[in-house]
Design an enzyme around this catalytic site. Structure first.
Site, short mmCIF file in Angstrom:
data_model
loop_
_atom_site.label_atom_id
_atom_site.label_comp_id
_atom_site.label_asym_id
_atom_site.label_seq_id
_atom_site.Cartn_x
_atom_site.Cartn_y
_atom_site.Cartn_z
N GLY A 123 86.88 53.78 64.79
CA GLY A 123 86.84 53.84 63.33
C GLY A 123 87.70 54.98 62.85
N GLN A 150 90.29 61.68 57.15
CA GLN A 150 90.75 62.14 58.47
C GLN A 150 92.26 62.12 58.62
OE1 GLN A 150 87.82 59.38 60.63
NE2 GLN A 150 87.85 61.19 61.96
N CYS A 172 83.74 62.08 67.22
CA CYS A 172 84.57 62.02 66.01
C CYS A 172 85.96 62.53 66.35
CB CYS A 172 83.94 62.87 64.91
SG CYS A 172 84.85 62.80 63.36
N LEU A 173 86.97 61.80 65.90
CA LEU A 173 88.35 62.19 66.19
C LEU A 173 88.70 63.53 65.54
CD1 LEU A 173 90.03 58.69 65.73
CD2 LEU A 173 89.61 59.90 67.89
N HIS A 175 78.93 56.21 60.00
CA HIS A 175 79.74 57.39 60.33
C HIS A 175 80.97 57.45 59.41
CE1 HIS A 175 81.70 60.02 63.63
NE2 HIS A 175 82.71 59.72 62.83
N GLU A 176 81.62 56.30 59.20
CA GLU A 176 82.85 56.28 58.38
C GLU A 176 82.53 56.51 56.91
OE1 GLU A 176 85.27 56.67 60.06
OE2 GLU A 176 84.59 55.80 61.93
N HIS A 204 82.03 60.08 56.19
CA HIS A 204 83.29 60.82 56.01
C HIS A 204 83.74 60.78 54.55
CE1 HIS A 204 84.77 62.20 59.89
NE2 HIS A 204 84.60 61.01 60.46
O1 GNR Z 1 85.91 56.75 67.94
C1 GNR Z 1 84.79 56.95 67.43
N1 GNR Z 1 83.67 56.60 68.13
C2 GNR Z 1 82.42 56.49 67.55
C3 GNR Z 1 81.33 56.31 68.38
C4 GNR Z 1 80.05 56.17 67.86
C5 GNR Z 1 79.86 56.22 66.50
C6 GNR Z 1 80.94 56.41 65.65
C7 GNR Z 1 82.21 56.55 66.16
S1 GNR Z 1 83.56 56.74 65.08
C8 GNR Z 1 84.69 57.59 66.11
C9 GNR Z 1 86.05 57.73 65.41
C10 GNR Z 1 85.90 58.59 64.18
O2 GNR Z 1 85.88 59.79 64.20
N2 GNR Z 1 85.73 57.95 63.05
O3 GNR Z 1 85.55 58.65 61.92
NI NI Z 2 84.64 60.57 62.56
#
Ligand code: GNR
Ligand code: NI
Length: 172
Positions: free
Chosen positions: A46, A51, A93-94, A135-136, A139
């Site tokens: 995601g 980001q 998270c990246l 999660h997204e 953000h």
């Molecule tokens: O790559 C990602 N893996 C992930 C694993 C479990 C729950 C959410 C994620 S999102 C993350 C990429 C990212 O930072 N998205 O904002």
């Molecule tokens: Ni993230």
């Protein structure tokens, strides 16, 4: 298509509330394409626009297996229903390189969003996709997965991520 540099903590853009997209233009579609390419390259499942230093309510996700990728592009996504049932999943998270933690969230969510055609759509998300979409959307509200864990774990993850970034950047 183009790769866009990913922004890391403690950049303030990651803590800002992103603005709704007012019109689905070719520019918006181009940015979503570039975000998808950047997500696959990372690789991640995601990516949210903050980001890549764009404070607008845009996300891309692909939680499908490598053999059957399933790309979702969402404009102004909103969670309209959450299950009482919860699930604990390991998240990363990246923008917080090389760190993971277990996060507890609603197991299922219904998401309403605008498609690249400018039409409204609903999607029921379960499993990894449910964790990912929450999660997204976090953000877009300036929230990171570390905000859902204990302060002790959060402080450790932040310290380790900043150390990792210092090493990668070759700072003193
Ligand atoms: O790559 C990602 N893996 C992930 C694993 C479990 C729950 C959410 C994620 S999102 C993350 C990429 C990212 O930072 N998205 O904002
Ligand atoms: Ni993230």
């Amino acid at each position: 298509m183009a790769l866009i540099p990913i922004i890391f903590i403690p950049d303030p853009v990651l803590r800002r509330v992103a603005a709704p997209v007012r019109e689905v233009t070719d520019g918006v579609r181009q940015l979503l394409d570039d975000m998808a390419e950047t997500m696959y390259d990372a690789p991640g499942i995601g990516l949210a626009a903050p980001q890549v230093n764009v404070s607008e309510r845009l996300i891309v996700m692909d939680c499908g297996p490598d053999e059957a990728p399933e790309l979702h592009k969402m404009i102004n996504p909103e969670i309209v229903a959450r299950s009482d049932e919860t699930a604990i999943l390991e998240e990363g998270c990246l923008s917080i390189p090389k760190q993971t933690a277990e996060v507890k969230r609603p197991a299922h969510v219904d998401v309403r969003y605008i498609t690249i055609d400018g039409t409204e759509q609903m999607m029921r998300c379960e499993g990894l996709l449910a964790a990912c979409v929450q999660h997204e959307i976090d953000h877009l509200d300036g929230v990171l997965f570390i905000d859902h864990i204990s302060r002790l774990k959060r402080d450790m993850i932040v310290r380790r991520a900043l150390k990792e970034l210092r090493q990668v950047n070759g700072d003193d």
